[in-house]
Design an enzyme around this catalytic site. Sequence first.
Site, short mmCIF file in Angstrom:
data_model
loop_
_atom_site.label_atom_id
_atom_site.label_comp_id
_atom_site.label_asym_id
_atom_site.label_seq_id
_atom_site.Cartn_x
_atom_site.Cartn_y
_atom_site.Cartn_z
N ASP A 70 53.78 -6.07 -22.39
CA ASP A 70 53.99 -6.92 -23.56
C ASP A 70 54.12 -8.39 -23.20
OD1 ASP A 70 56.39 -6.58 -22.32
OD2 ASP A 70 57.43 -5.72 -24.04
N ASP A 93 56.35 1.36 -17.68
CA ASP A 93 57.55 0.54 -17.47
C ASP A 93 58.75 1.44 -17.61
OD1 ASP A 93 57.02 -2.09 -16.81
OD2 ASP A 93 56.26 -2.49 -18.83
N LYS A 141 82.26 -10.60 -15.07
CA LYS A 141 81.57 -9.36 -14.70
C LYS A 141 80.18 -9.73 -14.18
CE LYS A 141 80.14 -8.59 -19.52
NZ LYS A 141 78.72 -8.45 -19.70
N ALA A 154 71.03 -16.85 -14.17
CA ALA A 154 70.34 -16.23 -13.04
C ALA A 154 70.91 -16.77 -11.74
CB ALA A 154 68.84 -16.52 -13.11
N THR A 205 74.30 -17.76 -11.10
CA THR A 205 75.58 -17.14 -10.72
C THR A 205 75.52 -15.62 -10.78
OG1 THR A 205 76.35 -17.20 -13.00
CG2 THR A 205 76.87 -19.10 -11.63
N ARG A 206 74.61 -15.10 -11.56
CA ARG A 206 74.46 -13.67 -11.81
C ARG A 206 75.77 -13.04 -12.30
NH1 ARG A 206 72.43 -10.63 -7.22
NH2 ARG A 206 73.34 -12.23 -5.90
N MET A 207 76.48 -13.82 -13.14
CA MET A 207 77.74 -13.34 -13.72
C MET A 207 77.81 -13.86 -15.14
SD MET A 207 80.73 -13.96 -10.95
CE MET A 207 80.52 -15.72 -11.04
N SER A 208 78.62 -13.20 -15.94
CA SER A 208 79.00 -13.79 -17.22
C SER A 208 80.46 -13.45 -17.42
CB SER A 208 78.13 -13.22 -18.34
OG SER A 208 78.40 -11.84 -18.50
N PHE A 216 75.59 -15.64 -19.09
CA PHE A 216 74.96 -15.17 -17.86
C PHE A 216 73.93 -16.19 -17.37
CE2 PHE A 216 71.48 -13.09 -15.63
CZ PHE A 216 72.18 -12.32 -14.71
#
Lengths: 705, 605
Positions: A541, A330, A418, A402, A404-407, A400
Site C-alpha cells: 500500500d 505483509d 515506555k 524514532a 529516542t524510541r520512547m514515549s 514517540f
Amino acid sequence: MPTTTSTPPPHLDDLMTLVPKKMVRARPLFDPHLMWRATRESFVKLNPLTLLKNPVIFVVEVGATLTSAFMIRDIFMGRPDISFSLQISLWLWFTVLFANFAEAMAEARGKAQADTLRKAKTDSMARRVVSPGKTEIVSASKLCAQDVVICEVGDIIPGDGEVIEGIATVDESVITGESAPVIRESGGDRSAVTGGTKVLSDQIRVRITSNPGETFLDRMIALVEGAERQKTPNEIALNILIAGMTLIFLLAVVTLQPFAVYAVNSAHAGTVPSVAVLVSLLVCLIPTTIGGLLSAIGIAGMDRVMQDNVLAMSGKAVEASGDVNTLLLDKTGTITLGNRQAVEFLPVEGVTGADLADAAQLASLADETPEGRSIVVLAKKEYSLRGREVSEHEAHFIPFSAYTRMSGVDIDGRALRKGATDAIIQFVSEKGGSIPANFIELSDGISRTGGTPLAVADGHRVLGIVHLKDIVKGGMKERLQQLRAMGIRSVMITGDNPLTAAAIANEAGVDDFLAQATPKDKMDYIKKEQAEGRLVAMTGDGTNDAPALAQADVGVAMNTGTMAAKEAGNMVDLDSNPTKLIEIVAIGKQLLITRGALTTFSILNDVSKYFAIIPAMFAATYPELNKLNIMHLHSPQSAVLAAVIFNALIIIALVPLALRGVRYKPQSAAAMLRRNLWIYGLGGFIAPFPCIYLIDRLLGLLHLA
Amino acid sequence: MTMQGFAYIVVFFLILLALTKPLGLFMAHVFEGRRTYLHPILRPLEVLVYKFCGIRETSEQRWTQYSASVIAFSLVSFLFVYAIQRLQGFLPLNPMHFSTGRAPGYATPMTPDLAFNTAVSFVTNTNWQAYGGEQTLSYFVQMAALTVQNFLSAAAGIAVLIALIRGFVRKETNTIGNFWVDATRATVYVLLPLALVFALFLCFRGVPQTLKSYQQAATLEGKTQTIAMGPVAGQESIKMLGTNGGGFFNANSAHPYENPTPLTNFLEVLSLIIIASGLTYTFGKMVGDTRQGWALFSAMAFLFFVGVFICYHSEHAGNPILARLGVDTAATATQPGGNMEGKDVRLGIPGSALFATATTDASCGAVNSMHDSYTPLGGFIPMFNLQTDEVIFGGVGSGLYGMLLYAIVGVFIAGLMVGRTPEYLGKKIEQKEVKMAMVAVIATAFSILVFAAICAVVPFAKNGYWNPPGPAIANLGNPGAHGFSELLYTFSSASENNGSAFSGININTPWYNLTTALAMLIGRFGFILPTLAIAGSLACKKKVPTTSGTLPTHGALFVGLLVGVVVVIGALTFFPALSLGPLVEHFFMHEGKLISAIIIRTVGV
C-alpha cells in the site's frame, strides 16, 4: 453513519476483512435484461469481419453460408426435399449464434457493471485553488494534473488525487461497494482519493493527479466493458491449438470428398455425400464448444475478479496469478491482526504488577496507537485501573520519536517512559538508576516467544515489561496450508527482528520469512525468486512498496494505499484486504482450468460424432459400415442432424459453466488433473452418445428426419 | 494366439527392456561429451572427422543455424546420392552392368524421377523403394550412396533429438549444441560399432557380404536361375539399426539372404527398435530425471503391446471366408494356421506380426512379410502406427522427438486443467511451442491426406509420361477398399518417412515418384524444423521449479494422458479415411463378402 475521525477498534476491523465481502455486486447468472441484450448482440456479431478473430466460429459461419447457398440453389432448381438441408442450415446458423451469445452474455455482464460505474461519473463541480486563499468553481472535467481543489462535507471529489492537507471521512461506496466510510488524510499511506467518491466530514485539499479521461473511474469503466480486453498468453496459445485442430479436421473432411468419389465409383453404389453433410461433419468435428466459449471464459474471469472487488489492470495479470509460486504477505494486517496487543505485565523484582500497570497506563493515556490503547485496556481488565482524565493533572506528554524510541508522560513530577528495552536502559542509566537483575532475562524471554517487550520506567527506576504480542488471525494457518497444497510458498514480510519473525512465522505456518525487511530487501527477495524461475505475488500500500509492486509478477495494491502504489501494481483491491491475494490466485487457476476442461471436453466429443455421421454418410455405398452406428440412429439424415443439433446445444448448455468457471478446490496438481480428466475427459467422451441418441428419437417422433 | 507366439513377443519385450538402460546411459554419456569405454578406440576417429571436415568441436549453434546445418547436410547428401545413381553406369563395382548397354533384360532403368525419388527417400531416412535393388542398382550405389545414407540420415535424426533435449536441459541460452558434432558422435560411437557387430553376426548366420556378381544356378527342373547377391550384411545391419528399412533386395527382410533364420529375424526386429528405446533412457538421464524417460518408454511400450497383439491376433485368427469354404485355418503342430498369405513359413505369424508392428512403430519400413496380404485389422495396425506419426519408439531420434511434440500438446491441454500455465520438465509451454507442435502434426496429416486425395481422383492419359498406367488409381494392385488402403498406406509411409509398402501398388512412374518424394520431404522437414524451433524456444526459457502445483510428468496418469493424446489425435484425423479402407474391409470380411471390381455380395457358403 459515523462521522468521527477516530478509526474503529482495530481487531473488529481486522476480523471483518477475514470475511470475504465478495458478491457485493454479484448478478444472477441469467438476468432477463442481460439475456435480451446478449441476444441482440449475438446477431450483430454475425459480421464476418468481427468473427474473423475467432477462427473456429468463422469456419462454422462459412459452412453455414455455403449450406444455405446450396439450399437456395436447390429451391430454385425445384428439388423436392429441402427439409434436411433447411434444418442443417438453420442449426449451423444457430451454432454461430449460440457461440456469439456466450461471448455477448459475458460482455453484457461487464457492460452492466460499467453502467453502474458511469452513473457515479456525474459531472460534478470543483473548487479549484487559483492562488493561496482564492478559489474558483470549474467543471470537474476541466481539471488537469497538479491542480489543487478543496473538498468539503457533501462534495464529490472531482478527480483522482492526493490529499495534501487535512483529514476527512470519505464514502467510497461507488468504487468499492462498501458502505462504511474510510479515512483519508494528508501524508502517509492513506492519502489517495478517487474521483467520484464523496466527502462525509471535514475539509481536505486535494492535488489532482490525473488528466481528464484518464481517471481511475474511466479506466475501470473501460476495463469492465471489455474495451481494453486483450487476449492473454495462454488464451492465444489455446487459440492456436484449436485453430490447428480446425485445420486438421478441415483436411480430414475436404479430402473425404475425393475418397468418397473413389469409394462410390469402385462400389458402384450410393452417392458422394452432399455439401450439407460434409459441412455438418466438419462443424461437428472442429472444436466449436471451446471455440465458442473461449472468450466468454476470459471475460467472465475478469468479471469474477471484479465481483471480488479487485480491479485487474489486465487479464494477463489474472492469468499470471494462477501461476504464482511465491506469495509475499505483509505480516501486519495480513497474517496477524493489524497491531500488537498488550497481553501481560511483567514487573521486575520489587515492583508489584499493579504499580507497573498503573505506570504503563498513565504513559499510554495520550498514546492513540493501537498498542497504547491495548495497554490501557489490559490495565483496566487485569487491575481494574480506569483510564484517568489526564487533564486533571499537570501532564506533559512525550510523543514517540524514532530518535529516542520512547514515549511517555511527565506527570506530577514523575517521568514515566515506555519503549524499547535498550532505549529504557539508556534512559534509566542517564538518570543514574540501576538495571534490576531479571530485567534483561524477562525481556529476552518475551523476544524468544515472538513477542515484543515494551519496557516501562519511572524516572531512574525500571518497573518492568509489558508483553506485546502479535495475534495471528484465525483461520490463517489453514489458508496457508491450502496454498501449500496448491504448490504456493508463502513468505512473511516483517520489520521485526529475526527472532520475533521466526516465532510468528512458526505460529502462522508460513514457509519463509523476511525479517527487518526494508523496501530494498523486499525487492531483492522478489528478484531472487524470479531469477530462480518463480512467479511472485505481493500486496502493498505504501509508496515505498511501489518498486516491489512493479517488480512482482502480480502486484495487488490496496485501494487505501497511495497513488504511487496503485500505479505500480497490476491490480487494486478495493476492499484493501491483503488476504484477497489468495482468492485472486484461485480465480486465476479456475480460469485456466475452465479452458483446459472445455477443450478436452470439446475434442473428446468428436468420437461420438464420427460414430453418428460416418456410417450415415456411406449408408448406401458401404452398408457394412452401419456396424459403426452403435447408437442405432434411425436414419442417415437423422443421424447427421442429431449430431449437428447436439453440437449446437452443447454450447448453450455450457454457457453457465463458462461464466461461473469449473469448481475449484485447492489440491495437488495430480489430484486435480485426475478429477478433471474423469469429469471432462470421460464425460466429454461418453455424454454425447445418449444425447445424440435422444435427439435422434425426438427428430423421429416429430417427423423432422 | 498360441502360448508360443505370446511368449515370443513377451521375451522380445523383456530383452528390449533389459537393453534400454545400458544403451541409453551410454548414449547419454556420448552426447554429453563424457568419456566412454569406446573412447580409447573411437576418439581418434572422431577427432579425425572434425579435422577433415573443419568442425570446431566446442562451437555452439542457435536453432536457426542448427536447422540450416541439417538442411545443408541433407541437400549435399541428396545431390551426392542422385549423382551416383545417375552415373552408376560409369562407376566401378557394377558387375551386372546396370545403366549400361550390357544391362540384363530384367533391369529397371534408372530414370531421373526414380533417382530423385530414391535420393530423397534415403536422405530423409524413409528408404521407400520404388525399385527392386537387385534389378536396378550397382554394388557401388548400394554401398557408397545408400549404405552411407543409412548411417547419416539416422545420425541426423538422433542429432535433432539431442538438440531438443538440450532445449529442455538448458536455460536462458540461445544455443542448442552443434549439429556436426552431434551427427558425428551419433555415427562414430553409436551407429558404427553396433552396425559392425551386427553385420558380422549376420555374416556368421549366412548373410552374404561379397562383391562377386550374381550367380547362375541350375534348378531341379533343369532351368537356370540367377541368384542375386552382393555386399548385403553391411547394409542390412545399419538398415535395421538406423530404422532405414531400405532392403538390398526387393523382397527386403523376407529374402533369405537378408534374413536367413528365425534368430536373425528376432535380432533384426530388436535392432530396429533398440536405439529408439535406449534414447528414452538417454532423454531421462540428460534431463536429470530418469523417471521422465521411463514414462515415455511406458507410453510407447503400452501402444506397442496393444498394436502387436491386435495384429498378431488378427493374423492368427485368419480369414473367416476361407474357413467357411472349408479350409482348415486352425494352428496345429504341423501348420501355423491363420493367415499365412504373404508370410514366410520360416518366420511364422508371431515373427511376422511382431516385425510388421515394430517396423511401423519405428520408422524403419523393412518388411519380412507383405503387409498388403494381412487381414484388414492386421494391416490396419501398421497403417495406424504410421498415421500416429511413428512415435511408438519410432525412428532413431525422430520417434522420440515426435513423442515429445505429442507430450507438449498433451501437457498444454492437461496443464491448463491443473490451473497453471502448462509446463513440461520445468519449461513453460506457450504460444510458440504449441504453434510449432501443431505445425508438425498438421504437416504430416496434410501430406498423407492431400496426396492420397489427389491420387484418388486425378486422371492421366494412358501411356502418357506422368503415369503410363492411366489414372492414378490404375496403379493400385486391388480394387475397392483394399486398393484404397494401398493408396492411403503409400502416402502414410512416405509422409512418415517409414518406407514400407502395402506392396500391391506400383509406384515407379514419374507421378508417384514425384509425389511420394514430396511427401517424404514434407514429412521429414515439416517435423524437424518445428522441432528445432521448439528446442530453440525452450532453451531461452527459465526453468520453473517443481512444486506440488506442477503437473507430474512421470507417473501413470501422464503415461495414460500421452497414450490418449497420440491415439485421439491420430484417430480423429484419420478415422474417415480409415473407415473407407481397412475398417469397411474388415466388416466385409466378417460378413463373408469379397471386394473386387464388381462387388460379389456374399460368396457361396
